[in-house]
Enzyme design. Structure first.
Site, PDB file in Angstrom:
ATOM      1  N   ASN A 314       0.840  -1.201   0.000  1.00 56.91           N
ATOM      2  CA  ASN A 314       0.000   0.000   0.000  1.00 56.91           C
ATOM      3  C   ASN A 314       0.875   1.251   0.000  1.00 56.91           C
ATOM      4  O   ASN A 314       0.770   2.126   0.877  1.00 56.91           O
ATOM      5  CB  ASN A 314      -0.940  -0.005   1.214  1.00 56.91           C
ATOM      6  CG  ASN A 314      -2.206   0.792   0.961  1.00 56.91           C
ATOM      7  OD1 ASN A 314      -2.344   1.456  -0.061  1.00 56.91           O
ATOM      8  ND2 ASN A 314      -3.137   0.735   1.892  1.00 56.91           N
ATOM      9  N   HIS A 345      -8.663   3.856   8.356  1.00 54.31           N
ATOM     10  CA  HIS A 345      -9.236   2.608   7.865  1.00 54.31           C
ATOM     11  C   HIS A 345     -10.697   2.436   8.271  1.00 54.31           C
ATOM     12  O   HIS A 345     -11.467   1.838   7.533  1.00 54.31           O
ATOM     13  CB  HIS A 345      -8.414   1.415   8.376  1.00 54.31           C
ATOM     14  CG  HIS A 345      -7.246   1.089   7.506  1.00 54.31           C
ATOM     15  ND1 HIS A 345      -6.005   1.643   7.696  1.00 54.31           N
ATOM     16  CD2 HIS A 345      -7.128   0.269   6.433  1.00 54.31           C
ATOM     17  CE1 HIS A 345      -5.170   1.183   6.780  1.00 54.31           C
ATOM     18  NE2 HIS A 345      -5.826   0.349   6.000  1.00 54.31           N
TER      19      HIS A 345
END
Length: 476
Positions: A314, A345
């Site tokens: 990521n 998140h």
């Protein structure tokens, strides 16, 4: 079951028959179908709306409208979230003062917060106050509403990203991203040979699509055979030796990762197919299309440290966290960065358990590298032994850390850690307490002080020499 799946999806049900045939939820089918449609549109966008044929205004409009269409198809009325979020954030940027505009948007989205900081850097700070990367990213004027919506909601990245800097996106839209990016990375010989050509992304797109196919095949073949939640099954824990539990956990995480490889590599291929993602040339003159790539699969699977794994996983999110938090946080930037990542998140407790565990893992890994690694650098054979050991430790540590991220809730996550007796948590604590690590800022200050002392010593020696020469001259 099909009815339940349909009811839970607010997007289009046009592909419901396909969903029932392949036994996947219709929202997942919609996502893949939209990404494949975006891939075709990206090729069309690069060829027929090329900057040499079309104005930036048209490219912005088309990219934005296609993005909204894909969002509507996938999410239905939930796609209003994109409009409301973008509209509110743009209003903040317009009406808030430049000094404080970046602060209310820390937990919204990567692109919005990135743009806020980049405008703040570009319009309120002097160049001397910025790092080289901040200078490159700084935005020197307020974007128009169309430019803002195009950057945030374009069809290439609205479903799966990856995030990118506003300046890189504008260079892509305006067709100015090739030569400067090339000159930045290539040497003189390559520059003279390749600077006038516009590179084709065809080979990289095909390669990434092959990676997508392999990743999807592996994931669909293995994810049901190696579910992560099996590692907390009571019978499995009681009847399975601990070393086999460790191996199972590694294999379960290994089977899970190709899902992310598929999603992020397809998103990268879509952007490349549209002509976005060029990052200069390799030494052999071949073009690089990794400007906004989100992962390096081989570097992930063969990572020999916790940091190397995170640096290659990521990637664009890691860059965002570095730019908006780590480089700017005056107190404990590592902990602040992990906390922000957890908040970004979502709300599941498992995210926080994972990232708090990650703080300890990172600190312990630094301590080991700082204190143990130098003893293995004496020969190639020792170095290879060290790499094998640290690879195994890294894979186990990563698997252990991200279990709550997969299980999401507190109960199952703590049940897993209890079944392992919180062993890696305790080990990290012991390592951090037992092995000293010089903080990066302290090390820099020490190095600066040493350089300053050395400079003063040199100056003192120089003055002493001058005095001696003067005395000799007077004596003469």
């Amino acid at each position: 079951m099909a009815t339940q799946t349909t009811a839970s999806c607010t997007g289009s049900t046009l592909l419901q028959p396909i969903s029932e045939i392949i036994n996947l939820p219709v929202d997942q089918v919609n996502f893949v179908a939209c990404q494949l449609f975006a891939l075709l549109m990206a090729v069309w966008f690069r060829i027929y709306l090329h900057p040499s044929k079309t104005s930036p205004f048209i490219r912005h409009v088309v990219a934005t409208l296609l993005g909204f269409y894909l969002a509507l198809f996938c999410f239905g009325w939930y796609s209003l979230h994109f409009l409301v979020q973008s509209g509110l954030s743009y209003s903040v940027m317009i009406f808030a003062s430049l000094e404080h505009m970046h602060k209310p948007m820390m937990v919204i989205t990567q692109k919005i917060t990135s743009m806020a900081f980049e405008i703040h850097d570009g319009l309120t700070k002097r160049e001397a106050q910025l790092t080289p990367s901040q200078k490159y990213l700084a935005i020197s004027r307020m974007p128009s509403l169309l430019e803002y919506l195009s950057y945030n909601c374009n069809f290439m990245g609205i479903l799966a990203g990856p995030t990118c800097s506003y300046n890189d996106y504008m260079a892509f839209i305006e067709g100015t991203g090739y030569q400067p990016r090339h000159q930045e990375n290539a040497n003189g010989k390559e520059n003279g040979k390749f600077k006038q050509t516009e590179p084709s992304p065809k080979n990289d797109v095909i390669s990434k699509l092959c990676t997508c196919a392999i990743s999807l095949g592996i994931y669909l073949s293995l994810y049901k055979l190696l579910p992560v939640d099996h590692s907390i099954d009571d019978d499995f824990v009681k009847s399975t030796p601990f070393y086999l539990q460790v191996i199972y956990l590694y294999l379960a995480m290994l089977a899970l990762r190709p899902k992310y490889y598929f999603i992020w590599t397809l998103a990268d291929a879509i952007n490349n197919a549209a002509g976005f993602g060029f990052n200069g040339y390799n030494k052999d003159g071949s073009p690089r299309w990794d400007l906004i790539s989100n992962l390096r699969i081989l570097d992930i699977e063969f990572a020999t440290s916790f940091k190397l794994f995170l640096d290659n996983w990521n990637i664009q999110t890691a860059l965002w966290l570095k730019r908006v938090c780590y480089e700017r946080c005056p107190i404990n930037p590592t902990a602040a960065t992990f906390l922000l990542s957890a908040m970004w998140h979502g709300v599941y407790p498992g995210y926080y358990l994972t990232f708090f565990t990650g703080i300890g893992m990172t600190m312990a890994a630094r301590a080991v590298r700082h204190n143990i690694r130098p003893y293995f650098l004496v020969s190639d054979s020792y170095r290879r032994i060290y790499d094998v050991i640290t690879w195994a430790c890294t894979q186990v540590a990563i698997s252990y850390t991200v279990v709550p991220f997969v299980l999401l809730t507190v109960g199952p996550s703590l049940k897993f850690y209890r079944s392992w007796y919180f062993c890696l948590h305790l080990l990290c604590l012991l390592v951090v307490l037992a092995l000293p690590v010089q903080r990066r800022r302290q090390a820099k200050e020490l190095q600066d002080n040493r350089q300053k002392d050395a400079a003063q010593d040199n100056q003192a020696d120089h003055n002493s020499t001058d005095n001696n020469c003067n005395q000799k001259d007077k004596a003469t």
